[in-house]
Design a protein around this motif. Structure first.
Motif, short mmCIF file in Angstrom:
data_model
loop_
_atom_site.label_atom_id
_atom_site.label_comp_id
_atom_site.label_asym_id
_atom_site.label_seq_id
_atom_site.Cartn_x
_atom_site.Cartn_y
_atom_site.Cartn_z
N ASN A 282 1.75 -3.78 3.31
CA ASN A 282 1.25 -4.76 2.79
C ASN A 282 0.81 -5.41 3.94
O ASN A 282 1.26 -6.33 4.20
N LYS A 283 -0.59 -5.11 4.41
CA LYS A 283 -0.91 -5.64 5.64
C LYS A 283 -2.29 -6.44 5.27
O LYS A 283 -2.96 -6.22 4.15
N GLY A 284 -2.50 -7.67 6.23
CA GLY A 284 -3.55 -8.60 6.19
C GLY A 284 -4.85 -8.39 6.46
O GLY A 284 -4.92 -7.20 7.95
N ASP A 302 -3.60 -10.63 2.84
CA ASP A 302 -4.22 -11.64 3.71
C ASP A 302 -2.90 -12.69 4.60
O ASP A 302 -2.46 -12.82 3.96
N PHE A 303 -2.98 -12.87 5.29
CA PHE A 303 -2.03 -14.32 6.10
C PHE A 303 -2.53 -15.02 7.05
O PHE A 303 -4.18 -14.28 7.64
N PRO A 338 1.14 -15.61 4.68
CA PRO A 338 1.10 -15.06 3.78
C PRO A 338 0.27 -15.47 2.85
O PRO A 338 0.49 -16.92 2.41
N LYS A 339 -0.71 -15.44 1.95
CA LYS A 339 -1.38 -16.04 1.09
C LYS A 339 -0.43 -16.04 -0.02
O LYS A 339 -0.80 -17.63 -0.63
N HIS A 340 0.31 -15.52 -0.22
CA HIS A 340 0.79 -15.72 -1.57
C HIS A 340 2.00 -16.61 -1.82
O HIS A 340 3.00 -17.35 -2.27
N LEU A 341 2.45 -17.04 -0.12
CA LEU A 341 2.66 -18.06 -0.36
C LEU A 341 2.06 -19.68 -1.10
O LEU A 341 3.24 -20.54 -1.66
N SER A 351 -4.36 -20.72 -5.29
CA SER A 351 -4.01 -19.27 -4.64
C SER A 351 -4.10 -18.67 -5.24
O SER A 351 -5.26 -18.59 -5.67
N SER A 352 -3.27 -17.31 -4.38
CA SER A 352 -4.17 -15.66 -4.37
C SER A 352 -3.63 -15.39 -6.13
O SER A 352 -4.54 -14.47 -6.86
N GLY A 353 -3.13 -16.20 -6.65
CA GLY A 353 -2.11 -16.20 -7.91
C GLY A 353 -1.68 -14.79 -8.37
O GLY A 353 -1.63 -13.80 -9.52
#
Length: 532
Positions: A282-284, A302-303, A338-341, A351-353
């Motif tokens: 799981n890499k940004g 992504d982060f 991280p984007k998912h935060l 957000s990313s959803g």
């Protein structure tokens, strides 16, 4: 007449066969100029095992140390601490590339001559990264690599080539840069049985006990070793992998003891002619571009990296006392967001959803005030910023009166004679008791504002990047078209895949900086309202 690519592939397939590599359910084919070669499924797959590679073909530090030419010199340097395992593999790649009669030539000829990481960018392509974390990191990395080449690599490779009977010639920095890129883009972390790494121990089984005359053997220890595995390293990355790789020590899965095999993750054989991909993790896009030379549009992993420079702490008021508090709290000055935060923040609709949960990134609520003078804030469950990082910012932003209050609180706990040591949680609680969150949130808002300004300087906003991508197409091949109507080179502006990747990466960074800035601003407003 066969093309150059077809000739290289034929020689490589013959080389794999000589080295007992078994292509059971896949074949190696050329994808395009962006991906290079890749693995594709065939109709011959059985038991979901697609590819089997004997581990004695892997390029590992053990192979280098056992090499008749390189081994003695490398063993001495390894013993003296002058080199490490990764250096050995990179050195091996350089030497084999320059040897006129290398047995590894069919394999090395299949590897690209250049790569898509920023180390290989032209000046104009590299300029597209200005303001990003990668920009400065690449400058420092290239300087470090130049130093290593001059200090450790150049003369050693020349010495080894002369010992091998090769005519004396100059070793170029590009040879070292190529080998370094090969390692970082293709190496795997391989779990190997200790008996494979140290075969001399095979004759001395580790016996734990004897019960009723029956020996009980301790399970063989596993050692993780980085290395290249020819064949499997042609798998490209995908968010949803089609296969995984495993090590078969006994031969129970493949019939080939001490082998690595590629296994389909689907139920039954994969579809014919579909690319067999693996996941690099799981890499940004920052990590993918920096290490591997590609990005993924709308990458869910992504982060954004935010950090407070350690040397800047020395310039804040009462820096010595604050540095001691930071150390006592085991505080972090660097933070990956991280984007998912954003899924659990104040504005989840933006957000990313992904609704992805990462327990390591979730907020760890500190042991709040033992005095009851400061209540737990109502917004704490919505904070997306890790507590370890907020701890650092609270301490750095602390005012003089707050610093004295922290000292007083901690002295109460320790006692007049310093009867016990303070835990990091107790120090964090004292800091929060004294100053709360307002200073930390204001500092965070300032940091994110600065980050966004740096990202936008010279390249514009997130929207301008999107507009640019919509008006361009990638000239290096069909794998990364911006849109279907851009495949015709008569439409729009042609750009290199490196420039395209840079724009996609920086646009994602601008988006995350904007969204996390909005989260920080909201937290600051709520904090100030509750402290009034």
């Amino acid at each position: 007449m066969a093309t150059q690519k077809e000739t290289k592939l034929d020689l490589f397939l013959q080389w794999l066969q000589v080295n007992r590599v078994e292509l059971r359910g896949c074949e190696i084919k050329y994808c395009d100029s962006n991906k290079g070669f890749g693995l594709f499924s065939t109709s011959t797959a059985s038991d979901e095992v697609l590819l089997v590679v004997p581990l004695n073909l892997a390029i590992t530090p053990m192979r280098v140390l056992d090499d008749p030419l390189m081994g003695p010199i490398c063993r001495a340097k390894l013993k003296e601490g002058e080199v490490d395992d990764r250096f050995l593999i990179i050195l091996f790649l350089i030497l084999e590339r320059l040897r006129s009669k290398s047995l590894w030539k069919p394999y090395l000829d299949m590897i690209p001559r250049s790569f898509g990481s920023p180390l290989w960018f032209t000046d104009s392509e590299f300029h597209e990264l200005k303001g990003t974390t990668i920009y400065q990191a690449t400058i420092l990395q290239k300087k470090s690599l130049h130093d290593v080449f001059e200090d450790k690599v150049k003369d050693l490779v020349k010495q080894l080539l002369i010992l091998d009977g090769e005519p004396e010639s100059e070793v170029a920095f590009e040879d070292f840069l190529w080998a370094n890129s090969v390692f970082w883009t293709r190496a795997l972390n391989i779990p190997l049985p200790r008996t494979f790494v140290f075969p001399e121990e095979c004759e001395k089984p580790n016996v734990s006990s004897a019960v009723n005359g029956v020996l009980n053997f301790v399970e063989a220890e596993t050692l993780w070793v980085e290395g290249l595995v020819p064949g499997i390293d042609f798998c490209n990355h995908a968010l949803k992998a089609a296969a995984t790789w495993e090590v078969d020590s006994t031969g129970s899965a493949t019939g080939v003891p001490f082998s690595m095999y590629l296994q389909s993750v689907n139920q039954g054989p994969p579809g014919i002619e579909k690319e067999v991909t693996i996941s690099y993790g799981n890499k940004g896009n920052e990590e993918l571009l920096y290490l591997y030379g590609f990005v993924i549009e709308d990458n869910p992993d992504d982060f954004l990296m935010v950090h407070y420079p350690a040397d800047a702490v020395q310039s804040v008021p009462f820096s010595d006392s604050k540095t001691q508090l930071l150390q006592a709290q085991k505080a972090e000055l660097r933070c990956l967001l991280p984007k998912h935060l954003l899924d659990r923040g104040f504005f989840p609709s933006l957000s990313s959803g992904s609704k992805k949960i990462d327990e390591r990134a979730s907020n760890k609520i500190p042991n709040y005030s033992w005095s009851g003078q400061r209540k737990i804030p109502s917004y704490v469950d919505k904070l997306v910023f890790p507590e370890e990082f907020l701890t650092s910012l609270r301490t750095i932003a602390m005012q003089e009166n707050e610093l004295f209050k922290v000292k007083s609180l901690l002295e109460e706990l320790v006692g007049n004679e310093g009867e016990r040591e303070l835990s990091d949680d107790e120090v964090r609680a004292a800091v929060w008791e004294a100053c709360g969150d307002a200073g930390a949130f204001q500092l965070l808002v300032d940091m994110l504002n600065t980050k966004l300004i740096d990202l936008e300087e010279g390249s514009g906003t997130e929207e301008s990047d999107s507009e640019l991508l919509n008006k361009t197409y990638v000239r290096d091949g069909p794998a990364l078209p911006i849109s279907a109507d851009k495949e015709d080179s008569s439409v729009g502006e042609a750009i290199s895949k490196n420039r395209w990747a840079s724009i996609v990466y920086r646009r994602g960074q601008k988006q995350l900086a904007r969204l996390f800035l909005r989260e920080a601003e909201q937290a600051l407003q709520l904090c100030l309202a509750e402290e009034c």
